[in-house]
Design an enzyme around this catalytic site. Structure first.
Site, mmCIF file in Angstrom:
data_model
loop_
_atom_site.group_PDB
_atom_site.id
_atom_site.type_symbol
_atom_site.label_atom_id
_atom_site.label_comp_id
_atom_site.label_asym_id
_atom_site.label_seq_id
_atom_site.Cartn_x
_atom_site.Cartn_y
_atom_site.Cartn_z
ATOM 1 N N GLY A 28 0.711 -1.185 0.173
ATOM 2 C CA GLY A 28 0.104 -0.048 -0.084
ATOM 3 C C GLY A 28 0.836 1.325 -0.029
ATOM 4 N N GLY B 51 2.570 2.259 -2.426
ATOM 5 C CA GLY B 51 2.382 2.939 -3.700
ATOM 6 C C GLY B 51 3.580 2.379 -4.821
ATOM 7 N N SER C 50 9.823 -6.905 -0.495
ATOM 8 C CA SER C 50 11.648 -7.153 -0.047
ATOM 9 C C SER C 50 11.708 -6.311 1.325
ATOM 10 C CB SER C 50 12.436 -6.796 -1.187
ATOM 11 O OG SER C 50 12.098 -5.541 -1.863
HETATM 12 N N1 LIG Z 1 1.599 -12.027 4.327
HETATM 13 C C1 LIG Z 1 1.841 -11.265 3.238
HETATM 14 N N2 LIG Z 1 2.740 -10.266 3.562
HETATM 15 C C2 LIG Z 1 2.958 -9.295 2.641
HETATM 16 N N3 LIG Z 1 2.073 -9.202 1.243
HETATM 17 C C3 LIG Z 1 1.164 -10.124 0.975
HETATM 18 C C4 LIG Z 1 0.841 -11.095 2.067
HETATM 19 N N4 LIG Z 1 -0.214 -12.087 1.652
HETATM 20 C C5 LIG Z 1 -0.375 -11.697 0.507
HETATM 21 N N5 LIG Z 1 0.394 -10.325 0.089
HETATM 22 C C6 LIG Z 1 0.350 -9.914 -1.403
HETATM 23 O O1 LIG Z 1 1.670 -10.088 -2.088
HETATM 24 C C7 LIG Z 1 2.177 -8.871 -2.360
HETATM 25 C C8 LIG Z 1 3.543 -8.816 -1.956
HETATM 26 O O2 LIG Z 1 4.304 -9.770 -2.587
HETATM 27 P P1 LIG Z 1 5.934 -9.487 -2.684
HETATM 28 O O3 LIG Z 1 6.468 -10.601 -3.545
HETATM 29 O O4 LIG Z 1 6.211 -8.170 -3.198
HETATM 30 O O5 LIG Z 1 6.397 -9.818 -1.112
HETATM 31 S S1 LIG Z 1 7.876 -10.189 -0.660
HETATM 32 O O6 LIG Z 1 8.786 -9.154 -1.330
HETATM 33 O O7 LIG Z 1 8.351 -11.294 -1.009
HETATM 34 O O8 LIG Z 1 7.963 -9.938 0.687
HETATM 35 C C9 LIG Z 1 1.529 -7.805 -1.710
HETATM 36 O O9 LIG Z 1 1.304 -6.923 -2.739
HETATM 37 P P2 LIG Z 1 1.559 -5.210 -2.568
HETATM 38 O O10 LIG Z 1 0.352 -4.702 -1.729
HETATM 39 O O11 LIG Z 1 1.542 -4.559 -3.805
HETATM 40 O O12 LIG Z 1 2.952 -4.976 -1.975
HETATM 41 C C10 LIG Z 1 0.056 -8.281 -1.405
HETATM 42 O O13 LIG Z 1 -0.738 -8.074 -2.183
HETATM 43 N N1 LIG Z 2 1.402 9.256 -4.100
HETATM 44 C C1 LIG Z 2 0.103 8.585 -3.935
HETATM 45 N N2 LIG Z 2 -0.813 9.440 -3.622
HETATM 46 C C2 LIG Z 2 -1.974 9.006 -3.120
HETATM 47 N N3 LIG Z 2 -2.326 7.749 -3.244
HETATM 48 C C3 LIG Z 2 -1.517 6.639 -3.925
HETATM 49 C C4 LIG Z 2 -0.110 7.282 -4.261
HETATM 50 N N4 LIG Z 2 0.555 6.049 -4.596
HETATM 51 C C5 LIG Z 2 -0.271 5.168 -4.659
HETATM 52 N N5 LIG Z 2 -1.628 5.522 -4.193
HETATM 53 C C6 LIG Z 2 -2.946 4.673 -3.902
HETATM 54 O O1 LIG Z 2 -2.376 3.765 -2.682
HETATM 55 C C7 LIG Z 2 -2.966 2.462 -2.935
HETATM 56 C C8 LIG Z 2 -1.902 1.446 -2.890
HETATM 57 O O2 LIG Z 2 -0.872 1.721 -4.154
HETATM 58 P P1 LIG Z 2 -0.164 0.446 -4.503
HETATM 59 O O3 LIG Z 2 0.613 1.123 -5.918
HETATM 60 O O4 LIG Z 2 -0.986 -0.494 -4.888
HETATM 61 O O5 LIG Z 2 0.848 0.240 -3.513
HETATM 62 P P2 LIG Z 2 1.842 -1.125 -3.214
HETATM 63 O O6 LIG Z 2 2.131 -1.622 -4.641
HETATM 64 O O7 LIG Z 2 2.905 -0.539 -2.593
HETATM 65 O O8 LIG Z 2 1.159 -2.073 -2.571
HETATM 66 C C9 LIG Z 2 -3.688 2.446 -4.386
HETATM 67 O O9 LIG Z 2 -5.067 2.691 -4.094
HETATM 68 C C10 LIG Z 2 -3.194 3.729 -5.013
HETATM 69 O O10 LIG Z 2 -4.144 4.384 -5.904
#
Ligand SMILES: Nc1ncnc2c1ncn2[C@@H]1O[C@H](COP(=O)(O)OS(=O)(=O)O)[C@@H](OP(=O)(O)O)[C@H]1O
Ligand SMILES: Nc1ncnc2c1ncn2[C@@H]1O[C@H](COP(=O)(O)OP(=O)(O)O)[C@@H](O)[C@H]1O
Length: 200
Positions: free
Chosen positions: A39, A41, A110
């Site tokens: 979350g 971004g 990561s």
């Molecule tokens: N337990 C747990 N912890 C963290 N994230 C979780 C988990 N389960 C599912 N997800 C989803 O998997 C996305 C993260 O995967 P990654 O491959 O980036 O994680 S890692 O680098 O291996 O830690 C992550 O995506 P992002 O929200 O975009 O970061 C989640 O959608």
């Molecule tokens: N700079 C920003 N300002 C406001 N909202 C953002 C910004 N960057 C991302 N978001 C919003 O935050 C949420 C999470 O972004 P996302 O790219 O999915 O994060 P991540 O890949 O790190 O999990 C999405 O709903 C996205 O639209």
């Protein structure tokens, strides 16, 4: 890894190499490794940046954690060993893509410095830039577009980064993004940072 597996394996040097590909592409090839909480971004920023780079005829590829986990890494969980293996595999792919002449954007949580350093060693220090998407966890929780924070707080996920599992902020990232700024501002600053690094 069992080193003896490599005993009878020999590197074959091919004529068409990174140098030639870079000359043809007219820009450098390296990895932007976006790390940050879920979350924060990462995907949105990298996707926005890639769009701008595409318009400038920069050849890119975005390796996104969620997407990679539906294929190359679909056998992996979120325990520490599997996260490390996830990062190792993505680093190996990114390394090949750099050799192919691409600017590679990696967006993986990561969460551990040791794993990010391992990725840097695989890819090579001079081809690796660690980009920290620095967004306070309370904002990530508010955004929560996939309801994952909610699920982990309800106990439906038990190894979620930032809730049950830790996230180690980079010691000294090559670039720090204030994830609370607007996408427009973030990507303009990033482009400026990249500009001279892309020149061959
Ligand atoms: N337990 C747990 N912890 C963290 N994230 C979780 C988990 N389960 C599912 N997800 C989803 O998997 C996305 C993260 O995967 P990654 O491959 O980036 O994680 S890692 O680098 O291996 O830690 C992550 O995506 P992002 O929200 O975009 O970061 C989640 O959608
Ligand atoms: N700079 C920003 N300002 C406001 N909202 C953002 C910004 N960057 C991302 N978001 C919003 O935050 C949420 C999470 O972004 P996302 O790219 O999915 O994060 P991540 O890949 O790190 O999990 C999405 O709903 C996205 O639209």
């Amino acid at each position: 890894m069992n080193i003896s597996n490599l005993k009878n394996v020999f590197w074959h040097k091919h004529y068409i190499d990174k140098k030639l590909r870079i000359m043809r592409n007219q820009h450098n090839a390296f990895v932007l490794w976006f790390t940050g909480l879920s979350g924060s971004g990462k995907s949105t920023i990298a996707g926005f940046l890639e769009h701008l780079l595409y318009q400038k005829k920069i050849n890119t590829y975005l390796l996104d954690g969620d997407n990679i986990r539906t294929g190359l890494c679909k056998d992996l969980s979120f325990n520490i060993a599997d996260r490390q293996e996830n990062i190792r595999r993505v680093a190996e792919v990114a390394k090949l893509m750099v050799d192919a002449g691409l600017l590679v954007l990696v967006t993986l949580i990561s969460p551990y410095q040791k794993h990010r350093d391992q990725a840097k060693n695989i890819i090579g220090k001079k081809n690796f830039l660690e980009i920290f998407v620095n967004t306070p966890i309370n904002i990530c929780k508010e955004r929560d577009p996939k309801n994952l924070y909610l699920k982990s707080l309800k106990g439906e996920i038990n190894d979620f980064t930032g809730i049950q599992e830790e996230y180690e902020s980079p010691d000294s990232p090559d670039y720090n993004i204030d994830g609370t700024e607007s996408l427009d501002k973030i990507s303009k600053k990033l482009l400026k940072f990249l500009y001279k690094r892309l020149i061959t």
